[in-house]
Design an enzyme around this catalytic site. Sequence first.
Site, PDB file in Angstrom:
ATOM      1  N   ASP A  62       0.729  -0.707   0.389  1.00  0.00           N
ATOM      2  CA  ASP A  62       0.427   0.504   0.171  1.00  0.00           C
ATOM      3  C   ASP A  62       0.978   1.223  -0.430  1.00  0.00           C
ATOM      4  OD1 ASP A  62      -2.006   2.471   0.653  1.00  0.00           O
ATOM      5  OD2 ASP A  62      -2.255   1.145   2.735  1.00  0.00           O
ATOM      6  N   SER A 142      -0.992  14.024 -14.656  1.00  0.00           N
ATOM      7  CA  SER A 142      -2.366  13.931 -15.314  1.00  0.00           C
ATOM      8  C   SER A 142      -1.924  14.759 -15.791  1.00  0.00           C
ATOM      9  CB  SER A 142      -3.811  13.306 -14.136  1.00  0.00           C
ATOM     10  OG  SER A 142      -4.351  13.747 -14.592  1.00  0.00           O
ATOM     11  N   TYR A 155      -9.459  15.201  -6.790  1.00  0.00           N
ATOM     12  CA  TYR A 155      -8.135  14.463  -6.926  1.00  0.00           C
ATOM     13  C   TYR A 155      -7.009  15.484  -8.038  1.00  0.00           C
ATOM     14  CZ  TYR A 155      -6.042  11.709 -11.236  1.00  0.00           C
ATOM     15  OH  TYR A 155      -5.626  10.904 -11.859  1.00  0.00           O
ATOM     16  N   LYS A 159      -2.818  16.072  -7.984  1.00  0.00           N
ATOM     17  CA  LYS A 159      -2.431  15.895  -8.559  1.00  0.00           C
ATOM     18  C   LYS A 159      -1.117  17.090  -8.916  1.00  0.00           C
ATOM     19  CE  LYS A 159      -2.834  11.878  -9.751  1.00  0.00           C
ATOM     20  NZ  LYS A 159      -1.958  11.157  -9.863  1.00  0.00           N
TER      21      LYS A 159
END
Length: 259
Positions: A62, A142, A155, A159
Amino acid sequence: MPLSNKTALVTGAAQGIGRGIALRLAKDGANIVLTDINPDKLKDVVAEVEALGRKALAITTDVGQRDQVYNAVEQAQKTMGQLDIMVNNAGIAQVRSILEATPEEVETIYRINVQGTLWGIQAAAKAFKAQGSKGKIINACSIAGHESFAFLGVYSSTKFAVRALTQAAAKELGADGITVNAYCPGIVGTDMWKVIDQRMAEETGAKPGETYKKFVDGIALGRAETPQDVAALVAFLASAEADYITGQCIITDGGIVYR
Ligand code: NAD
C-alpha cells in the site's frame, strides 16, 4: 535494448497504466518489481513479464504506508541487486463536487496520491544514494495536474501536488545525478475511467458512458489514450535519452490541455 541490466519498480502495477508501463519497460530489457494492493492480479503481470524473458518480483504494498514502500524498495535491491528506476504510478480518483468533499475522502486520496508519491520519491532517492548510482524517479501526474476539472477538484489538487513534489525533488536531487520527472496522461480507457464515468453520471445526471464520450470527443487526435501510449513516454523518461531532463511533468494526452 535501452534498459538492459536495469531494474524498475512500478507501483500500482496490477492493471491499467501501471501494468502497461511494467510490460513496456520489460520489453526494453529491464527486470521489474511489481507492487500493488491487489496480489491476485499482480500474479498475472508477473507471468507476463517473465514471458518477455525478464525477472519479475511481486510485492503487495500500500503506497500510502511509508514503511511498506521502504520495504518494497529494500526487497527490490536485495532480490535484483540494484534499483535503477522508480515509477510512482499508483493512484485513485474521486468524483465529488468541491462543496461536498468529506474529510475522510480527502484524507484517503491525499494519503495515496500525494503521500504515496512522496514516500516513493524518498525511498528511491535514499536507495540510489546508498548504491552510489544515478537513478530515475518517474511520477504519475495528469492533465488534471495542469488544469483542474469540475467534480475532480480534489483529485486535480493531488496531481498539482505531485507536480510540486516532482519539481522540488528534481532541484534537491540534481547534484546526485538523480532525475525526477512525471507523466501527465489525458483520458486513458482503464478501470479508473469506468469509475469516473459512473460517478460523473451520479453527480451530474449524465447518462452512463456520456462523460467518457464527451471527453474523448474533445481529443485532437480523435481517440482515447491507451496504457501503451503512456508507457512510451515513461520508457523514454527511463532511458539514457532523457538523462538531461529533470523536474518536468510532460503531457501525453492526444491534444486536450496545451502547455
Ligand atoms: P487503475 O485504477 O486502472 O489502476 C490503479 C492500480 O493502482 C490498481 O491496480 C490498484 O489496485 C492500485 N492501487 C490503488 N490504490 C493503491 C495503493 N494504496 N497502493 C498500491 N496500489 C494501489 O488506474 P490507472 O488508470 O491505471 O491510473 C494509474 C495512474 O495514472 C494513477 O496515478 C492515475 O491517477 C493516473 N492517471 C490516470 C488517467 C486515466 O485516464 N486513467 C489519467 C491521468 C492520470
